[in-house]
Design a protein around this motif. Sequence first.
Motif, mmCIF file in Angstrom:
data_model
loop_
_atom_site.group_PDB
_atom_site.id
_atom_site.type_symbol
_atom_site.label_atom_id
_atom_site.label_comp_id
_atom_site.label_asym_id
_atom_site.label_seq_id
_atom_site.Cartn_x
_atom_site.Cartn_y
_atom_site.Cartn_z
ATOM 1 N N GLU A 82 5.871 -2.066 34.460
ATOM 2 C CA GLU A 82 4.646 -1.730 35.170
ATOM 3 C C GLU A 82 4.601 -2.244 36.609
ATOM 4 O OE1 GLU A 82 1.811 -1.567 31.169
ATOM 5 O OE2 GLU A 82 1.443 -3.115 32.684
ATOM 6 N N ASN A 83 5.372 -3.285 36.915
ATOM 7 C CA ASN A 83 5.287 -3.895 38.242
ATOM 8 C C ASN A 83 6.617 -3.982 38.975
ATOM 9 O OD1 ASN A 83 3.367 -5.962 36.253
ATOM 10 N ND2 ASN A 83 2.366 -4.694 37.783
ATOM 11 N N ASN A 84 7.679 -3.510 38.329
ATOM 12 C CA ASN A 84 9.022 -3.565 38.915
ATOM 13 C C ASN A 84 9.404 -4.992 39.331
ATOM 14 O OD1 ASN A 84 11.449 -2.270 39.579
ATOM 15 N ND2 ASN A 84 10.869 -2.063 41.735
ATOM 16 N N LEU A 85 8.986 -5.962 38.518
ATOM 17 C CA LEU A 85 9.317 -7.371 38.745
ATOM 18 C C LEU A 85 10.198 -7.856 37.602
ATOM 19 C CD1 LEU A 85 5.820 -8.787 39.804
ATOM 20 C CD2 LEU A 85 7.767 -8.324 41.314
ATOM 21 N N GLU A 86 11.280 -8.508 37.941
ATOM 22 C CA GLU A 86 12.205 -8.995 36.913
ATOM 23 C C GLU A 86 12.080 -10.507 36.770
ATOM 24 O OE1 GLU A 86 16.084 -7.563 36.503
ATOM 25 O OE2 GLU A 86 15.714 -5.637 37.460
ATOM 26 N N TYR A 87 11.754 -10.928 35.553
ATOM 27 C CA TYR A 87 11.674 -12.354 35.234
ATOM 28 C C TYR A 87 12.478 -12.621 33.973
ATOM 29 C CZ TYR A 87 7.590 -12.574 38.365
ATOM 30 O OH TYR A 87 6.753 -12.507 39.450
ATOM 31 N N SER A 88 13.260 -13.697 33.988
ATOM 32 C CA SER A 88 13.955 -14.128 32.778
ATOM 33 C C SER A 88 12.999 -14.973 31.948
ATOM 34 C CB SER A 88 15.205 -14.930 33.149
ATOM 35 O OG SER A 88 14.862 -16.034 33.968
ATOM 36 N N ALA A 89 13.422 -15.316 30.724
ATOM 37 C CA ALA A 89 12.545 -16.052 29.820
ATOM 38 C C ALA A 89 12.100 -17.392 30.409
ATOM 39 C CB ALA A 89 13.247 -16.271 28.475
ATOM 40 N N ASN A 90 12.984 -18.060 31.159
ATOM 41 C CA ASN A 90 12.606 -19.369 31.727
ATOM 42 C C ASN A 90 11.757 -19.243 32.989
ATOM 43 O OD1 ASN A 90 14.500 -18.636 33.660
ATOM 44 N ND2 ASN A 90 16.002 -20.191 33.063
ATOM 45 N N GLN A 91 11.396 -18.002 33.341
ATOM 46 C CA GLN A 91 10.475 -17.758 34.454
ATOM 47 C C GLN A 91 9.115 -17.274 33.965
ATOM 48 O OE1 GLN A 91 13.419 -15.089 36.644
ATOM 49 N NE2 GLN A 91 12.421 -16.113 38.368
ATOM 50 N N ILE A 92 8.869 -17.380 32.661
ATOM 51 C CA ILE A 92 7.638 -16.875 32.061
ATOM 52 C C ILE A 92 7.005 -17.965 31.224
ATOM 53 C CG2 ILE A 92 6.730 -15.289 30.291
ATOM 54 C CD1 ILE A 92 8.795 -13.243 31.292
ATOM 55 N N VAL A 93 5.683 -18.079 31.317
ATOM 56 C CA VAL A 93 4.928 -18.992 30.474
ATOM 57 C C VAL A 93 3.704 -18.266 29.930
ATOM 58 C CG1 VAL A 93 3.520 -19.942 32.359
ATOM 59 C CG2 VAL A 93 3.941 -21.331 30.309
ATOM 60 N N ALA A 94 3.397 -18.521 28.670
ATOM 61 C CA ALA A 94 2.176 -17.996 28.060
ATOM 62 C C ALA A 94 1.286 -19.174 27.697
ATOM 63 C CB ALA A 94 2.498 -17.175 26.814
ATOM 64 N N GLY A 95 -0.006 -19.037 27.943
ATOM 65 C CA GLY A 95 -0.949 -20.121 27.673
ATOM 66 C C GLY A 95 -2.181 -19.621 26.969
ATOM 67 N N CYS A 96 -3.156 -20.521 26.809
ATOM 68 C CA CYS A 96 -4.406 -20.197 26.127
ATOM 69 C C CYS A 96 -5.358 -19.514 27.110
ATOM 70 C CB CYS A 96 -5.030 -21.458 25.551
ATOM 71 S SG CYS A 96 -3.952 -22.357 24.431
ATOM 72 N N GLY A 97 -5.014 -18.312 27.508
ATOM 73 C CA GLY A 97 -5.780 -17.559 28.490
ATOM 74 C C GLY A 97 -5.199 -17.717 29.882
ATOM 75 N N ALA A 98 -5.443 -16.723 30.734
ATOM 76 C CA ALA A 98 -4.996 -16.806 32.129
ATOM 77 C C ALA A 98 -5.650 -17.985 32.833
ATOM 78 C CB ALA A 98 -5.312 -15.500 32.859
ATOM 79 N N LYS A 99 -6.857 -18.355 32.405
ATOM 80 C CA LYS A 99 -7.559 -19.494 33.004
ATOM 81 C C LYS A 99 -6.730 -20.769 32.862
ATOM 82 C CE LYS A 99 -12.115 -20.096 32.746
ATOM 83 N NZ LYS A 99 -13.490 -20.400 32.219
ATOM 84 N N GLN A 100 -6.151 -21.001 31.685
ATOM 85 C CA GLN A 100 -5.342 -22.202 31.497
ATOM 86 C C GLN A 100 -4.081 -22.162 32.356
ATOM 87 O OE1 GLN A 100 -3.203 -22.934 27.793
ATOM 88 N NE2 GLN A 100 -3.601 -25.116 27.964
ATOM 89 N N VAL A 101 -3.473 -21.007 32.464
ATOM 90 C CA VAL A 101 -2.258 -20.885 33.272
ATOM 91 C C VAL A 101 -2.555 -21.220 34.734
ATOM 92 C CG1 VAL A 101 -0.484 -19.286 34.088
ATOM 93 C CG2 VAL A 101 -1.214 -19.206 31.703
ATOM 94 N N ILE A 102 -3.660 -20.691 35.263
ATOM 95 C CA ILE A 102 -4.043 -20.964 36.648
ATOM 96 C C ILE A 102 -4.358 -22.450 36.829
ATOM 97 C CG2 ILE A 102 -5.801 -20.516 38.414
ATOM 98 C CD1 ILE A 102 -6.062 -17.677 37.188
ATOM 99 N N PHE A 103 -5.124 -23.005 35.902
ATOM 100 C CA PHE A 103 -5.494 -24.418 35.960
ATOM 101 C C PHE A 103 -4.243 -25.307 35.960
ATOM 102 C CE2 PHE A 103 -7.053 -28.397 34.003
ATOM 103 C CZ PHE A 103 -8.179 -28.644 34.767
ATOM 104 N N ASN A 104 -3.315 -25.015 35.058
ATOM 105 C CA ASN A 104 -2.088 -25.806 34.978
ATOM 106 C C ASN A 104 -1.242 -25.667 36.229
ATOM 107 O OD1 ASN A 104 -2.803 -26.705 32.452
ATOM 108 N ND2 ASN A 104 -1.437 -25.335 31.342
ATOM 109 N N ALA A 105 -1.201 -24.465 36.800
ATOM 110 C CA ALA A 105 -0.423 -24.247 38.015
ATOM 111 C C ALA A 105 -0.961 -25.085 39.169
ATOM 112 C CB ALA A 105 -0.424 -22.766 38.392
ATOM 113 N N LEU A 106 -2.280 -25.154 39.284
ATOM 114 C CA LEU A 106 -2.884 -25.954 40.347
ATOM 115 C C LEU A 106 -2.667 -27.446 40.101
ATOM 116 C CD1 LEU A 106 -6.170 -23.901 40.801
ATOM 117 C CD2 LEU A 106 -4.220 -23.963 42.369
ATOM 118 N N LEU A 107 -2.811 -27.879 38.859
ATOM 119 C CA LEU A 107 -2.555 -29.286 38.530
ATOM 120 C C LEU A 107 -1.108 -29.663 38.826
ATOM 121 C CD1 LEU A 107 -4.365 -30.071 35.137
ATOM 122 C CD2 LEU A 107 -4.877 -31.005 37.395
#
Length: 398
Positions: A82-107
């Motif tokens: 859908e976005n023509n972006l290539e990420y390997s498994a170690n470039q992807i993280v899943a969390g408890c909602g996008a909110k948690q992912v954003i929060f963790n990224a800022l922390l």
Amino acid sequence: MIASRLSRVKPSPTLAVTAKAAELKAAGKDVIGLGAGEPDFDTPDHIKDAAIAAIKKGETKYTPVGGTPALKKAIADKFKRENNLEYSANQIVAGCGAKQVIFNALLATLNAGDEVIIPAPYWVSYPDMVLFAEGTPVTVSCAEEDGFKLKPDALEKAITPKTKWLILNSPSNPTGAAYTEKELRALADVLLKHPHVWIMADDIYEHLSYDGFVFKTIAQVEPKLYERTLTVNGVSKAYAMTGWRIGYAGGPKQLITAIADIQSHSTSNACSISQAASVAALNGPQEFLQDWKKSFAARRNLVVDALNKIPGIKCQKPEGAFYVFPNIKALIGKKTPQGKTIHTCTEFCDYLLEEALVAAVAGSAFGMGGHFRISYATSEKILSEAMIRIGRAISGLH
């Protein structure tokens, strides 16, 4: 007893409005809640079936912190498809909602005093997340006449040596504004001149755009920004899975590892059952999304048309998401039937709740007064009644 860091943040205004509406409903009031950012559609059956199958197969144990291999592959396939972006498994993280992912990224990235550019109107949690992480939110007001979108010259002026991130939400909460490829290209040209600035692309409303709008994300538009972009998404809005709590992101390995490290000490993995359901959502049939989009577009048109017929309200027709952000500046200073003067958009929303039993969120919660946000993620019947109530309440102002 309470840590001083909590003095920097405030509770979510959108959740507060939703809670107040629920409280009034429980008391027997006929409240129409237009505050929550939640699709009213049910989670599709094939997604539910995948969750049930996972339970029956005993997939109820811990998973890797950042997501199961199956979910990471589904996310990688989605980004490529859908976005023509290539990420390997170690470039992807899943969390408890996008909110948690954003929060963790800022922390994981902010040091005291680091600046984060946040176009306003903004989602209510962005500034508080930055403050919690000891960063400094730098809000840039985006004019209504510019479609509530960040302009390249405004971005250029906001960047300093302390800038760490730009947060870009498209389609946007609360305005529904969405950036075209040309508009993203212009912002990318500015960002290329400032290699110390990272970009957080919050694409959670990606699948909710209307009138033939073509969605693009910034790392797709400018591949040179790929190495310093965190592309955030999730299943909540597109697949009506808000309660399943699965968000995800693709980005540079070092950043993704840091996000997962933080998550390992808070929630650990996201729910294993929800992860299995999300695999089915991302890999399964997508045709129903078009039907949902048609429903949302019809609701948007109903609300925008009705609001613009009410004296004192001006409402733009947004490109995406399921919100409108009407201008009520002409109503500020008017008096209620009880003789109380409305000084702010917050007081206006209080009046709507008391007089019309319609719950909406004040624009000041999103960094722009003189407006309020309506979520049209509910039926046309309910929305029609809400518009009648709002019109009646406003006609009582003088």
